[in-house]
Design a protein around this motif. Structure first.
Motif, PDB file in Angstrom:
ATOM      1  N   SER A   2      33.400  -1.161  37.610  1.00  0.00           N
ATOM      2  CA  SER A   2      33.262   0.225  37.141  1.00  0.00           C
ATOM      3  C   SER A   2      33.856   1.195  38.151  1.00  0.00           C
ATOM      4  O   SER A   2      33.650   1.066  39.348  1.00  0.00           O
ATOM      5  CB  SER A   2      31.777   0.530  36.948  1.00  0.00           C
ATOM      6  OG  SER A   2      31.578   1.898  36.793  1.00  0.00           O
ATOM      7  N   LEU A   4      33.326   4.581  37.689  1.00  0.00           N
ATOM      8  CA  LEU A   4      32.319   5.636  37.803  1.00  0.00           C
ATOM      9  C   LEU A   4      31.128   5.133  38.624  1.00  0.00           C
ATOM     10  O   LEU A   4      30.553   4.096  38.322  1.00  0.00           O
ATOM     11  CB  LEU A   4      31.842   6.065  36.412  1.00  0.00           C
ATOM     12  CG  LEU A   4      30.871   7.252  36.401  1.00  0.00           C
ATOM     13  CD1 LEU A   4      31.571   8.529  36.824  1.00  0.00           C
ATOM     14  CD2 LEU A   4      30.239   7.430  35.028  1.00  0.00           C
ATOM     15  N   ILE A   7      26.606  10.055  38.923  1.00  0.00           N
ATOM     16  CA  ILE A   7      26.384  11.054  37.871  1.00  0.00           C
ATOM     17  C   ILE A   7      25.443  12.107  38.439  1.00  0.00           C
ATOM     18  O   ILE A   7      24.326  11.781  38.861  1.00  0.00           O
ATOM     19  CB  ILE A   7      25.772  10.435  36.605  1.00  0.00           C
ATOM     20  CG1 ILE A   7      26.651   9.297  36.088  1.00  0.00           C
ATOM     21  CG2 ILE A   7      25.615  11.506  35.520  1.00  0.00           C
ATOM     22  CD1 ILE A   7      26.067   8.552  34.887  1.00  0.00           C
ATOM     23  N   LEU A 120      20.361   5.429  32.931  1.00  0.00           N
ATOM     24  CA  LEU A 120      21.521   5.608  33.810  1.00  0.00           C
ATOM     25  C   LEU A 120      21.211   5.206  35.252  1.00  0.00           C
ATOM     26  O   LEU A 120      22.081   4.699  35.959  1.00  0.00           O
ATOM     27  CB  LEU A 120      21.986   7.065  33.773  1.00  0.00           C
ATOM     28  CG  LEU A 120      22.534   7.566  32.431  1.00  0.00           C
ATOM     29  CD1 LEU A 120      22.822   9.056  32.499  1.00  0.00           C
ATOM     30  CD2 LEU A 120      23.793   6.797  32.023  1.00  0.00           C
ATOM     31  N   TYR A 124      23.928   3.566  37.898  1.00  0.00           N
ATOM     32  CA  TYR A 124      24.687   4.577  38.641  1.00  0.00           C
ATOM     33  C   TYR A 124      23.803   5.253  39.682  1.00  0.00           C
ATOM     34  O   TYR A 124      22.579   5.267  39.559  1.00  0.00           O
ATOM     35  CB  TYR A 124      25.246   5.657  37.688  1.00  0.00           C
ATOM     36  CG  TYR A 124      26.127   5.085  36.608  1.00  0.00           C
ATOM     37  CD1 TYR A 124      27.476   4.832  36.854  1.00  0.00           C
ATOM     38  CD2 TYR A 124      25.608   4.784  35.350  1.00  0.00           C
ATOM     39  CE1 TYR A 124      28.289   4.296  35.864  1.00  0.00           C
ATOM     40  CE2 TYR A 124      26.413   4.248  34.360  1.00  0.00           C
ATOM     41  CZ  TYR A 124      27.752   3.998  34.617  1.00  0.00           C
ATOM     42  OH  TYR A 124      28.555   3.453  33.646  1.00  0.00           O
ATOM     43  N   VAL A 179      30.819  12.151  37.811  1.00  0.00           N
ATOM     44  CA  VAL A 179      30.775  13.076  36.675  1.00  0.00           C
ATOM     45  C   VAL A 179      29.572  13.998  36.867  1.00  0.00           C
ATOM     46  O   VAL A 179      28.507  13.569  37.312  1.00  0.00           O
ATOM     47  CB  VAL A 179      30.691  12.331  35.324  1.00  0.00           C
ATOM     48  CG1 VAL A 179      29.478  11.427  35.242  1.00  0.00           C
ATOM     49  CG2 VAL A 179      30.678  13.322  34.153  1.00  0.00           C
ATOM     50  N   HIS A 198      34.785  14.562  37.036  1.00  0.00           N
ATOM     51  CA  HIS A 198      34.677  14.584  35.579  1.00  0.00           C
ATOM     52  C   HIS A 198      33.505  15.502  35.230  1.00  0.00           C
ATOM     53  O   HIS A 198      32.597  15.693  36.055  1.00  0.00           O
ATOM     54  CB  HIS A 198      34.392  13.182  35.036  1.00  0.00           C
ATOM     55  CG  HIS A 198      35.444  12.172  35.387  1.00  0.00           C
ATOM     56  ND1 HIS A 198      36.704  12.177  34.817  1.00  0.00           N
ATOM     57  CD2 HIS A 198      35.425  11.127  36.254  1.00  0.00           C
ATOM     58  CE1 HIS A 198      37.408  11.170  35.313  1.00  0.00           C
ATOM     59  NE2 HIS A 198      36.662  10.521  36.199  1.00  0.00           N
ATOM     60  N   ILE A 226      24.844  11.081  26.168  1.00  0.00           N
ATOM     61  CA  ILE A 226      25.495  10.771  27.454  1.00  0.00           C
ATOM     62  C   ILE A 226      25.836   9.284  27.629  1.00  0.00           C
ATOM     63  O   ILE A 226      26.952   8.962  28.040  1.00  0.00           O
ATOM     64  CB  ILE A 226      24.630  11.281  28.635  1.00  0.00           C
ATOM     65  CG1 ILE A 226      24.605  12.806  28.620  1.00  0.00           C
ATOM     66  CG2 ILE A 226      25.192  10.783  29.978  1.00  0.00           C
ATOM     67  CD1 ILE A 226      23.716  13.415  29.678  1.00  0.00           C
ATOM     68  N   PRO A 227      24.926   8.349  27.332  1.00  0.00           N
ATOM     69  CA  PRO A 227      25.276   6.939  27.560  1.00  0.00           C
ATOM     70  C   PRO A 227      26.539   6.496  26.809  1.00  0.00           C
ATOM     71  O   PRO A 227      27.275   5.638  27.302  1.00  0.00           O
ATOM     72  CB  PRO A 227      24.034   6.191  27.063  1.00  0.00           C
ATOM     73  CG  PRO A 227      22.905   7.161  27.288  1.00  0.00           C
ATOM     74  CD  PRO A 227      23.498   8.501  26.953  1.00  0.00           C
ATOM     75  N   VAL A 230      29.658   7.910  28.899  1.00  0.00           N
ATOM     76  CA  VAL A 230      29.882   7.380  30.243  1.00  0.00           C
ATOM     77  C   VAL A 230      31.055   6.389  30.335  1.00  0.00           C
ATOM     78  O   VAL A 230      31.858   6.468  31.262  1.00  0.00           O
ATOM     79  CB  VAL A 230      28.567   6.793  30.812  1.00  0.00           C
ATOM     80  CG1 VAL A 230      28.824   5.897  32.004  1.00  0.00           C
ATOM     81  CG2 VAL A 230      27.628   7.926  31.212  1.00  0.00           C
ATOM     82  N   ASP A 234      35.046   5.528  32.942  1.00  0.00           N
ATOM     83  CA  ASP A 234      35.338   4.286  33.665  1.00  0.00           C
ATOM     84  C   ASP A 234      36.775   3.833  33.453  1.00  0.00           C
ATOM     85  O   ASP A 234      37.235   2.897  34.087  1.00  0.00           O
ATOM     86  CB  ASP A 234      34.390   3.165  33.181  1.00  0.00           C
ATOM     87  CG  ASP A 234      33.115   3.141  34.002  1.00  0.00           C
ATOM     88  OD1 ASP A 234      33.154   3.629  35.142  1.00  0.00           O
ATOM     89  OD2 ASP A 234      32.103   2.640  33.504  1.00  0.00           O
TER      90      ASP A 234
END
Length: 235
Positions: A2, A4, A7, A120, A124, A179, A198, A226-227, A230, A234
């Protein structure tokens, strides 16, 4: 692997609606003063406090970087102008602020906020970035966040880049690996993307996007979206 890693979330009007929370906190503060210091209550009409706040901000615009100090000092000054000694005015103001602050941290989350944060946080690094003075420990979600930066802890409020730079340092990532999710077009979305991050505009209170700013690449009306967004960061 990943791309990302981080967050970050704004808090007020992003994870919970804040206007009614502040109204209730100010009401609780006023009631406490009326019950415990009735002689001071007359000094704290809404109009009086607004006038004192306005004059403090004119003298020292950097109060906007510390809303706690602004509220405490505004109450202190209002009491002094009403005839209280400085020490007594300060003592009452600090005690009244504690009442305000406890009520200010009794929030009702937007639908899906907690479940999305919990989901999340498994994959993350999560960070909180706010111009306000919400206390994640009092609210009960501090364990979901790796860090919490505010205008008070950093010394400058968004849209200044300082808070975003601090977030990247805290997580040890580059801007392209992060992000930011927030409600404010300028202070959250525009500021974060100017810093290379982002962005997701969380328009949960039905605001209009300002015509002078470039439109957001991603916007949501419910945090449960949001999920699904995401994975786009990536790529």
């Amino acid at each position: 692997m990943s791309n990302l890693k981080l967050i970050t979330f704004d808090l007020d009007n992003t994870l919970w609606p804040v206007d009614e929370v502040i109204r209730q906190a100010e009401k609780a503060c006023s009631l406490w003063i009326a019950e415990n210091h009735p002689d001071a209550a007359a000094a704290l009409s809404a109009e009086r406090v607004r006038a004192v706040r306005t004059s403090l901000l004119k003298e020292k615009p950097e109060y906007l970087d510390n809303l706690t100090a602004l509220r405490q000092d505004a109450m202190s000054r209002a009491f002094v102008e009403h005839g209280f000694g400085k020490d007594e005015a300060r003592r009452i103001a600090l005690a009244a602020f504690q009442v305000f602050h406890e009520a200010r941290n009794r929030v009702s989350f937007f639908p899906g906020a907690l479940e999305v944060l919990e989901l999340l946080a498994d994959s993350y690094v999560l960070g909180a970035l706010t111009n306000g003075n919400a206390d994640l420990r009092m609210i009960g979600i501090h364990d979901l966040f790796a860090f919490h930066h505010s205008a008070e802890t950093i010394g400058r409020r968004k849209p200044a880049p300082d808070m975003f730079a601090a977030a990247l340092r805290s997580a040890g990532v580059s801007a392209s690996q992060a992000v930011h999710v927030g409600d404010h077009p300028l202070e959250d979305v525009h500021a974060a993307r100017e810093h290379g991050m982002h962005t997701v505009w969380a328009n949960l209170v039905d605001m209009d996007w300002p015509v002078e700013l470039a439109k957001p690449s991603h916007h949501i009306h419910n945090l449960r979206e949001i999920p699904d967004l995401v994975p786009l960061f990536d790529e």
